[in-house]
Design a protein around this motif. Sequence first.
Motif, mmCIF file in Angstrom:
data_model
loop_
_atom_site.group_PDB
_atom_site.id
_atom_site.type_symbol
_atom_site.label_atom_id
_atom_site.label_comp_id
_atom_site.label_asym_id
_atom_site.label_seq_id
_atom_site.Cartn_x
_atom_site.Cartn_y
_atom_site.Cartn_z
ATOM 1 N N ALA A 41 29.539 46.309 -7.323
ATOM 2 C CA ALA A 41 30.329 45.844 -6.177
ATOM 3 C C ALA A 41 31.470 44.946 -6.641
ATOM 4 C CB ALA A 41 29.439 45.108 -5.182
ATOM 5 N N LEU A 42 31.182 44.014 -7.562
ATOM 6 C CA LEU A 42 32.215 43.118 -8.080
ATOM 7 C C LEU A 42 33.307 43.881 -8.815
ATOM 8 C CD1 LEU A 42 29.988 40.186 -9.373
ATOM 9 C CD2 LEU A 42 31.721 40.026 -7.584
ATOM 10 N N ALA A 43 32.931 44.946 -9.505
ATOM 11 C CA ALA A 43 33.911 45.716 -10.275
ATOM 12 C C ALA A 43 34.946 46.380 -9.383
ATOM 13 C CB ALA A 43 33.190 46.775 -11.112
ATOM 14 N N HIS A 44 34.595 46.602 -8.118
ATOM 15 C CA HIS A 44 35.497 47.327 -7.227
ATOM 16 C C HIS A 44 36.152 46.448 -6.171
ATOM 17 C CE1 HIS A 44 34.485 51.222 -8.919
ATOM 18 N NE2 HIS A 44 33.207 50.879 -8.880
ATOM 19 N N LEU A 45 35.782 45.168 -6.110
ATOM 20 C CA LEU A 45 36.387 44.270 -5.124
ATOM 21 C C LEU A 45 37.599 43.568 -5.716
ATOM 22 C CD1 LEU A 45 33.295 42.507 -3.475
ATOM 23 C CD2 LEU A 45 34.849 44.142 -2.398
ATOM 24 N N PRO A 46 38.692 43.449 -4.979
ATOM 25 C CA PRO A 46 39.858 42.696 -5.473
ATOM 26 C C PRO A 46 39.532 41.211 -5.613
ATOM 27 C CG PRO A 46 40.157 43.328 -3.174
ATOM 28 C CD PRO A 46 38.923 44.023 -3.648
ATOM 29 N N ALA B 287 34.078 38.565 -0.009
ATOM 30 C CA ALA B 287 32.686 38.859 -0.379
ATOM 31 C C ALA B 287 32.371 38.447 -1.814
ATOM 32 C CB ALA B 287 32.401 40.349 -0.200
ATOM 33 N N ARG B 288 33.390 38.151 -2.612
ATOM 34 C CA ARG B 288 33.173 37.889 -4.033
ATOM 35 C C ARG B 288 32.364 36.619 -4.317
ATOM 36 N NH1 ARG B 288 35.661 40.901 -7.884
ATOM 37 N NH2 ARG B 288 35.423 39.224 -9.390
ATOM 38 N N PRO B 289 32.629 35.491 -3.674
ATOM 39 C CA PRO B 289 31.882 34.275 -4.022
ATOM 40 C C PRO B 289 30.365 34.439 -3.927
ATOM 41 C CG PRO B 289 33.793 33.700 -2.699
ATOM 42 C CD PRO B 289 33.708 35.189 -2.694
ATOM 43 N N ALA B 290 29.881 35.063 -2.865
ATOM 44 C CA ALA B 290 28.429 35.241 -2.709
ATOM 45 C C ALA B 290 27.875 36.171 -3.780
ATOM 46 C CB ALA B 290 28.116 35.793 -1.322
ATOM 47 N N LEU B 291 28.614 37.235 -4.099
ATOM 48 C CA LEU B 291 28.172 38.167 -5.136
ATOM 49 C C LEU B 291 28.181 37.511 -6.511
ATOM 50 C CD1 LEU B 291 29.981 41.414 -3.950
ATOM 51 C CD2 LEU B 291 27.504 41.069 -4.068
ATOM 52 N N LEU B 292 29.181 36.695 -6.786
ATOM 53 C CA LEU B 292 29.255 35.986 -8.067
ATOM 54 C C LEU B 292 28.093 35.006 -8.217
ATOM 55 C CD1 LEU B 292 33.104 35.361 -8.278
ATOM 56 C CD2 LEU B 292 31.760 36.752 -9.865
ATOM 57 N N ALA B 293 27.754 34.343 -7.128
ATOM 58 C CA ALA B 293 26.618 33.413 -7.166
ATOM 59 C C ALA B 293 25.321 34.158 -7.455
ATOM 60 C CB ALA B 293 26.523 32.642 -5.856
ATOM 61 N N GLU B 294 25.148 35.322 -6.815
ATOM 62 C CA GLU B 294 23.929 36.114 -7.053
ATOM 63 C C GLU B 294 23.902 36.638 -8.486
ATOM 64 O OE1 GLU B 294 21.349 39.706 -4.956
ATOM 65 O OE2 GLU B 294 23.389 39.264 -4.241
ATOM 66 N N GLU B 295 25.069 37.042 -8.983
ATOM 67 C CA GLU B 295 25.164 37.507 -10.376
ATOM 68 C C GLU B 295 24.712 36.411 -11.344
ATOM 69 O OE1 GLU B 295 28.722 39.528 -12.997
ATOM 70 O OE2 GLU B 295 29.095 37.567 -12.084
ATOM 71 N N ARG B 296 25.183 35.192 -11.118
ATOM 72 C CA ARG B 296 24.808 34.063 -11.988
ATOM 73 C C ARG B 296 23.303 33.817 -11.946
ATOM 74 N NH1 ARG B 296 29.719 31.950 -9.971
ATOM 75 N NH2 ARG B 296 28.615 30.796 -8.336
ATOM 76 N N GLN B 297 22.751 33.877 -10.759
ATOM 77 C CA GLN B 297 21.308 33.629 -10.614
ATOM 78 C C GLN B 297 20.478 34.688 -11.349
ATOM 79 O OE1 GLN B 297 20.825 33.566 -6.371
ATOM 80 N NE2 GLN B 297 21.755 31.535 -6.122
ATOM 81 N N LEU B 298 20.852 35.939 -11.204
ATOM 82 C CA LEU B 298 20.123 37.011 -11.869
ATOM 83 C C LEU B 298 20.243 36.919 -13.385
ATOM 84 C CD1 LEU B 298 21.049 39.886 -9.399
ATOM 85 C CD2 LEU B 298 18.729 39.117 -9.916
ATOM 86 N N LEU B 299 21.427 36.585 -13.867
ATOM 87 C CA LEU B 299 21.613 36.448 -15.312
ATOM 88 C C LEU B 299 20.830 35.259 -15.857
ATOM 89 C CD1 LEU B 299 25.370 37.304 -15.982
ATOM 90 C CD2 LEU B 299 23.370 38.455 -16.926
ATOM 91 N N ALA B 300 20.827 34.166 -15.126
ATOM 92 C CA ALA B 300 20.087 32.988 -15.574
ATOM 93 C C ALA B 300 18.599 33.288 -15.713
ATOM 94 C CB ALA B 300 20.301 31.834 -14.591
ATOM 95 N N ALA B 301 18.082 34.126 -14.842
ATOM 96 C CA ALA B 301 16.652 34.428 -14.856
ATOM 97 C C ALA B 301 16.269 35.521 -15.853
ATOM 98 C CB ALA B 301 16.207 34.839 -13.453
ATOM 99 N N HIS B 302 17.217 36.457 -16.136
ATOM 100 C CA HIS B 302 16.808 37.654 -16.883
ATOM 101 C C HIS B 302 17.685 37.980 -18.095
ATOM 102 C CE1 HIS B 302 14.114 38.507 -13.543
ATOM 103 N NE2 HIS B 302 15.135 38.347 -12.707
ATOM 104 N N ARG B 303 18.685 37.149 -18.375
ATOM 105 C CA ARG B 303 19.599 37.474 -19.466
ATOM 106 C C ARG B 303 18.862 37.730 -20.780
ATOM 107 N NH1 ARG B 303 24.964 36.650 -21.023
ATOM 108 N NH2 ARG B 303 25.526 35.579 -19.090
ATOM 109 N N ASP B 304 17.926 36.867 -21.142
ATOM 110 C CA ASP B 304 17.237 37.008 -22.430
ATOM 111 C C ASP B 304 16.568 38.375 -22.558
ATOM 112 O OD1 ASP B 304 18.036 34.532 -23.198
ATOM 113 O OD2 ASP B 304 16.123 33.537 -22.797
ATOM 114 N N THR B 305 15.928 38.814 -21.489
ATOM 115 C CA THR B 305 15.249 40.112 -21.520
ATOM 116 C C THR B 305 16.249 41.254 -21.644
ATOM 117 O OG1 THR B 305 13.453 39.251 -20.150
ATOM 118 C CG2 THR B 305 13.702 41.641 -20.252
#
Length: 415
Positions: free
Chosen positions: A45-50, A55-73
Amino acid sequence: MQTEAEAFLQRIRAYPDDDAQRLIFADWLDEEGDPRGRFIRVQLALAHLPEGDRARPALLAEERQLLAAHRDTWEAPLRGLTSGPVFRRGFVDEVKVEAKQFLQHAHRIFDAAPVRRVHLLDVGGNLPAVMQCPYLSRLSALTVYAQHASEPLARAVARSPHLAGLRVLHLGRNRLADDAAEHLAGSPNLPALEDLDLSENEIGETGALALAGSPHLGNLQRLELRENRLGPGGAEALAGSERLTSLRKLGLGENEIGTPRLLSLARPHALLTVPVLDLTMNELTHTGLQAILGWRAADHTAIRLEELHLGSNTLNDAGAVVLAHSPHLAGLTALTLTSCGIGDEGVRALANSPHLERVDLLDLSNNPIGETGFRALLNSQYWRGLRRLVYSPLNLTHEMRKALDQKYNRPPRRV
């Protein structure tokens, strides 16, 4: 035995630009309760939004949360092989890797992730071999930065048979001179190239002429040549090239363009044919600016200029007057004049210009402008399109800063 997940990944590796393959995998991951499915959807979704989409701020926040939890894996399969992984569209898309590691373990790297962008490090004596590596054909972007590899680097890149799909090539700070530019310009092996960055090198007018005359760079959209030695002749050749027909952005910052020779060029106004033009730090004065802008359209030159960046040139108020009086800037949407020595008189001239009505972004930071100049801008009948004004708040009252920000720098409405 191939797992079900591996079958999906195999399709993604085979078709790295196809979002449909990633969404199919995301569906399967959702059914398995794997958060990677949601991560893929968020990044797609972020790749296609200007950039300015609400809608970007909420998606960016969710992206950060997911990466913080699962980046190592999610990074684990590449650990020990690469560094600096960057996720795009749900997977590691960009990595840094030493040339020796790339040669030895390219198969493991590309099995682990659909990598499309590589920064090669410590090229050294591995340069010829790495540029002949078939795995380069998997890439859309290649960076070899600050390796000081000079002409052999450009020659090796130009002769590689595996870069036909490359869209982005960055070879900054490598002591590349005119012969290097000639190698790249003469190579038929880079037909898809859209973005070429040769900044911080030693390319002069001869190299610029070679690039301008290349029959192989017709798809090039962005050419960055900051901190070279092109001079005004090289700048004129590149901007006026009949070969670089797709060029949209030309970076010519710090290239000794504002020399007296600029006044003797036949077509300095060719610079106006590129939509995005960067002329920062070129020792341009109002006289040089007049040479570029002060012509009559007798030769039917197509003016396409949309963004003009003139920061750190000694334009002073006289340069602002030249800009204000030029009808060739009628299509301009962004104008950068930071650190140009412009004062109140220059801003008054800009404010009263009927040719700059479409400007959306104006950068006047680090100039000796007082309240008189900014008041003229606030009261102007022409700057109807201006939505963002960058300025230095020193010597301005709180009331003036508030008035400027209310009119030009309103935060986007939240939904």
